[in-house]
Scaffold this active site. Structure first.
Site, PDB file in Angstrom:
ATOM      1  CE  LYS A  67      -5.185  -4.621  -5.756  1.00  0.00           C
ATOM      2  NZ  LYS A  67      -5.551  -4.840  -4.356  1.00  0.00           N
ATOM      3  CD  GLN A 111      -3.575  -5.503  -1.224  1.00  0.00           C
ATOM      4  OE1 GLN A 111      -3.779  -4.671  -2.102  1.00  0.00           O
ATOM      5  NE2 GLN A 111      -4.088  -6.720  -1.269  1.00  0.00           N
ATOM      6  CG  ASP A 134     -10.465  -2.548  -2.337  1.00  0.00           C
ATOM      7  OD1 ASP A 134     -10.392  -3.105  -3.451  1.00  0.00           O
ATOM      8  OD2 ASP A 134      -9.483  -2.438  -1.568  1.00  0.00           O
TER       9      ASP A 134
END
Ligand code: NAD
Length: 308
Positions: A67, A111, A134
């Site tokens: 990412k 994450q 997200d």
């Protein structure tokens, strides 16, 4: 080309089309790169993604690394915050508060998975919905369910972009989604059933308590496999001509690899491909689309924050 050989893929290509996530994601990344270059010349703000990584789980390191690398490719700013495995939940929450309050940060991602002593929900709920690129925050999930503009969880969002890229007409098709997690299966089932294109599917969502999974899968015009069990979906579960989306990525020990593992999807690719009309490979299918969707969300977050 992952666990299948190039020649094997070539022979299947006559019968089916590969849904190439590398190719489709490149189109999105290229378009974002152009937009960022334009923003720079116009003196506009450059999108800034902040990623938080707790501990040193190998797979998480790889995902966050990819990412951050993609941010650099596009011209986004990125910040990687590393925290020790034994960080307290309060400390992590205070890092998120700082990022929420930082006007330079447009998107925040933490994450997953987090260590067991930290509640995923408390962390997700702490991220401001306007920076929740997200798409896990209940405000964004609620908006997505109602068909309102929202940050949509990157993996299902990426799959929708992939279907769009390949102009697949999903209307009226029966989609079988295997897996009901909050980040993949459940949002996927909602997006596919929405009155949109892609969308307008009749959706059956399956999970670990589903009876007759094979029979259900055999009714599927589309199968989205998101259960995290390597090579679970075999040819006997697939109707000829079905569209197969393989979300699974599992590291399985492989002594022939320098890394000591290879990546396996939830679908037996070599066996299922000849039965399908379209199929995603692993790696190179849903994975790159997830990153592209995250980048798209980050760009949107930056635009919305600056327009307001
Ligand atoms: P999860 O463990 O949270 O959920 C798995 C789901 O599968 C559960 O809802 C469970 O009920 C269901 N399930 C398990 N065994 C089953 C069975 N035998 N029959 C039917 N259903 C069953 O997993 P997740 O986070 O949704 O991820 C699923 C997979 O997708 C994993 O391999 C993960 O690594 C991968 N993933 C890939 C990406 C990507 O970018 N490609 C992103 C996220 C997750």
């Amino acid at each position: 080309m992952g666990q299948y050989t190039k020649s094997a893929v070539k022979s299947y290509l006559c019968a089916m089309e590969l849904l190439d996530g590398k190719l489709a994601s490149k189109a999105i990344i290229d378009s974002l790169t152009l937009k960022v270059a334009q923003s720079k010349t116009e003196g506009k703000k450059i999108p800034h993604l902040a990623a938080v990584l707790v501990g040193n789980n190998g797979a998480s390191e790889t995902y966050v690394g990819a990412k951050v690398k993609t941010c650099a490719e596009i011209g986004f700013k990125s910040t990687l915050i590393r925290l020790e495995d034994d960080v307290t939940e309060n400390r992590l929450l205070s890092v998120i508060t700082d990022l929420n309050n930082d006007p330079d940060v447009d998107g925040i991602l933490v994450q997953l998975p987090l260590p067991k002593h930290i509640s995923d929900n408390n962390v997700i709920n702490a991220i401001h919905p306007s920076k929740d690129v997200d798409g896990f925050h209940p405000v964004n999930v609620g908006k997505m369910v109602q068909g309102l503009p929202a940050f949509v969880s990157a993996t299902p969002h990426g799959i929708m972009l992939l279907l769009e890229h390949y102009k697949i007409d999903t209307r009226g098709k029966h989609a079988i989604v295997i897996g009901r997690s909050n980040i993949v299966g459940r949002p996927m089932s909602i997006l596919l059933s929405a009155n949109t294109q892609p969308g307008n599917c009749t959706v059956t969502i399956c999970h670990s308590h589903t009876h007759n999974l094979r029979e259900l899968c055999l009714q599927g015009d589309i199968i989205v496999a998101a259960l995290g069990r390597p090579e679970f979906v075999d040819a006997s579960m697939v109707k000829p001509g079905a569209i197969i989306i393989d979300v699974g990525i599992t590291r399985v020990p492989d002594t022939t690899k320098k890394s000591g593992f290879s990546l396996k999807g939830d679908v037996k690719f070599n066996e299922v491909a000849p039965h399908s009309s379209f199929i995603t490979p692993v790696p190179g299918g849903v994975g790159p689309m997830t990153i592209a969707a995250l980048m798209k969300n980050t760009f949107t977050a930056c635009q919305e924050r600056n327009d307001n």
